[in-house]
Design a protein around this motif. Structure first.
Motif, PDB file in Angstrom:
ATOM      1  N   PRO A  18     -36.659 -43.497 -33.810  1.00 24.84           N
ATOM      2  CA  PRO A  18     -37.208 -43.004 -35.257  1.00 24.84           C
ATOM      3  C   PRO A  18     -36.382 -41.554 -35.551  1.00 24.84           C
ATOM      4  O   PRO A  18     -36.214 -41.008 -34.421  1.00 24.84           O
ATOM      5  CB  PRO A  18     -38.642 -42.688 -35.015  1.00 24.84           C
ATOM      6  N   GLU A  19     -36.133 -41.226 -36.679  1.00 23.71           N
ATOM      7  CA  GLU A  19     -35.608 -40.004 -36.924  1.00 23.71           C
ATOM      8  C   GLU A  19     -36.400 -38.857 -36.639  1.00 23.71           C
ATOM      9  O   GLU A  19     -37.349 -38.966 -36.830  1.00 23.71           O
ATOM     10  CB  GLU A  19     -35.182 -40.124 -38.332  1.00 23.71           C
ATOM     11  N   ILE A  20     -35.589 -37.710 -35.965  1.00 21.74           N
ATOM     12  CA  ILE A  20     -36.407 -36.693 -35.718  1.00 21.74           C
ATOM     13  C   ILE A  20     -36.276 -35.586 -36.975  1.00 21.74           C
ATOM     14  O   ILE A  20     -35.074 -35.068 -37.295  1.00 21.74           O
ATOM     15  CB  ILE A  20     -35.900 -36.107 -34.491  1.00 21.74           C
ATOM     16  N   HIS A  21     -37.309 -35.078 -37.324  1.00 20.09           N
ATOM     17  CA  HIS A  21     -37.345 -34.051 -38.464  1.00 20.09           C
ATOM     18  C   HIS A  21     -37.530 -32.840 -37.683  1.00 20.09           C
ATOM     19  O   HIS A  21     -38.937 -32.597 -37.469  1.00 20.09           O
ATOM     20  CB  HIS A  21     -38.253 -34.528 -39.697  1.00 20.09           C
ATOM     21  N   HIS A  22     -36.757 -31.855 -37.735  1.00 19.74           N
ATOM     22  CA  HIS A  22     -37.170 -30.425 -37.258  1.00 19.74           C
ATOM     23  C   HIS A  22     -37.998 -29.853 -38.130  1.00 19.74           C
ATOM     24  O   HIS A  22     -37.949 -29.603 -39.239  1.00 19.74           O
ATOM     25  CB  HIS A  22     -35.928 -29.734 -36.763  1.00 19.74           C
ATOM     26  N   GLN A  23     -39.183 -29.306 -37.515  1.00 20.36           N
ATOM     27  CA  GLN A  23     -39.883 -28.456 -38.261  1.00 20.36           C
ATOM     28  C   GLN A  23     -39.773 -27.005 -37.631  1.00 20.36           C
ATOM     29  O   GLN A  23     -40.064 -26.749 -36.444  1.00 20.36           O
ATOM     30  CB  GLN A  23     -41.422 -28.798 -37.799  1.00 20.36           C
ATOM     31  N   PHE A  24     -39.649 -26.158 -38.542  1.00 15.33           N
ATOM     32  CA  PHE A  24     -39.596 -24.629 -38.320  1.00 15.33           C
ATOM     33  C   PHE A  24     -40.760 -24.089 -38.226  1.00 15.33           C
ATOM     34  O   PHE A  24     -41.935 -24.418 -38.755  1.00 15.33           O
ATOM     35  CB  PHE A  24     -38.906 -23.885 -39.290  1.00 15.33           C
ATOM     36  N   ARG A  25     -41.027 -23.060 -37.269  1.00 11.04           N
ATOM     37  CA  ARG A  25     -42.332 -22.445 -37.137  1.00 11.04           C
ATOM     38  C   ARG A  25     -42.805 -21.632 -38.329  1.00 11.04           C
ATOM     39  O   ARG A  25     -41.881 -20.867 -38.892  1.00 11.04           O
ATOM     40  CB  ARG A  25     -42.369 -21.397 -36.060  1.00 11.04           C
TER      41      ARG A  25
END
Length: 291
Positions: free
Chosen positions: A168-175
């Motif tokens: 599954p594609e990883i979506h980076h989440q910023f703090r």
């Protein structure tokens, strides 16, 4: 003109001989299947492109390969690649040795060989490979197929086949940004911190403290400059601490503190020496008045 033709003909013959020399020449290829007690179970003399189809071996048998190289150079790589003819397509590479005379040999004991030979009865293709930097065209000869039977007692367990597939594609989440304190609360605490300083100045006014040393310093420019440098260095040190708390990293802070501390020590010694001299003078003046 005749000389030019002769030169071209000589060059063509030389290049042709070079091309011919850059091909591997292998003769006397012989394959044997030998049992555990040394009995010869099968033997095939091969000549390119003939391939063996009905060769089989027990798990305790050995496979022997011999050949003769007619080239003057020796290969850097000589091997037989066994590839299983099933869904796993396992490969086992077995190196062959080549002597200075050009004779080469390979011996494979299936009982002591790679674990892949022990995962049950399987059929393998055998490909003979030769290669080296001095010969451009590598030698490849499919010798045929061999069926190797798996051990009947305690066969090893085959590892689970690894399936490579997309994840599954990883979506980076910023703090998320840190929430700041309400400005009214921040201002109230700032006033609360400054309150002791206001109280200090008020008490100084009520006590009638006079800054007479400043008047004395004004008459001596060097002492005044030393005092200004000293208090300026102290203010600079406080500002460096503030900067470290807000945005400056540690190593620049250490550099700034090293310079400012040296200035504070040198100028502070001068200021303290002046203050000590002035206090001694006042003490001596008071003693004369009493007498």
């Amino acid at each position: 003109m005749a000389k030019l033709r002769s030169l071209l003909l000589f060059t063509l013959l030389a290049s042709l001989s070079t091309v011919l020399a850059e091909s591997w020449k292998v003769n006397n290829i012989n394959i044997q299947v030998v049992s555990k007690d040394g009995a010869k179970k099968a033997e095939h003399k091969l000549e390119y492109p003939y391939a063996i189809q009905d060769l089989s071996a027990e798990p305790t048998d050995s496979l022997k390969l011999s050949f003769k190289l007619e080239n003057s150079v020796r290969p850097h790589q000589a091997m037989v690649v066994f590839q299983s003819q099933d869904e796993f397509q396992d490969e086992v590479m077995v190196a062959a040795s080549v002597k200075g005379s050009g004779k080469g040999r390979l011996e494979l004991n299936f009982a002591r060989g790679d674990t892949k030979f022990k995962y049950g009865t399987r059929k393998y293709s055998m490909t003979f490979l030769l290669g080296g930097p001095k010969v451009d065209e590598p030698y490849k000869y499919t010798l045929g197929h061999i069926e190797v039977k798996g051990p009947s007692v305690n066969p090893p367990t085959r590892p689970t086949r690894v399936e490579y597939k997309s994840q599954p594609e990883i979506h980076h989440q910023f703090r998320p940004d840190q929430k700041l304190i309400n400005q009214a609360i921040s201002g109230a605490f700032t006033i609360l911190v400054l309150t002791p300083f206001a109280a200090l100045f008020i008490l100084w006014g009520q006590l009638g403290i006079k800054f007479e040393p400043l008047k004395a310093l004004a008459t001596k420019p060097l002492d005044l400059i030393a005092a200004l440098v000293f208090f300026g260095s102290l203010a600079g040190i406080e500002y460096v601490f503030y900067s470290y708390w807000t945005h400056v990293t540690l190593f620049p802070v250490l550099q700034y503190l090293g310079v400012l501390s040296l200035v504070a020590v040198i100028s502070g010694r001068s200021v303290l020496s002046t203050a000590q001299t002035r206090r001694l003078q006042r003490t001596a003046g008071s003693a004369k008045k009493e007498f």
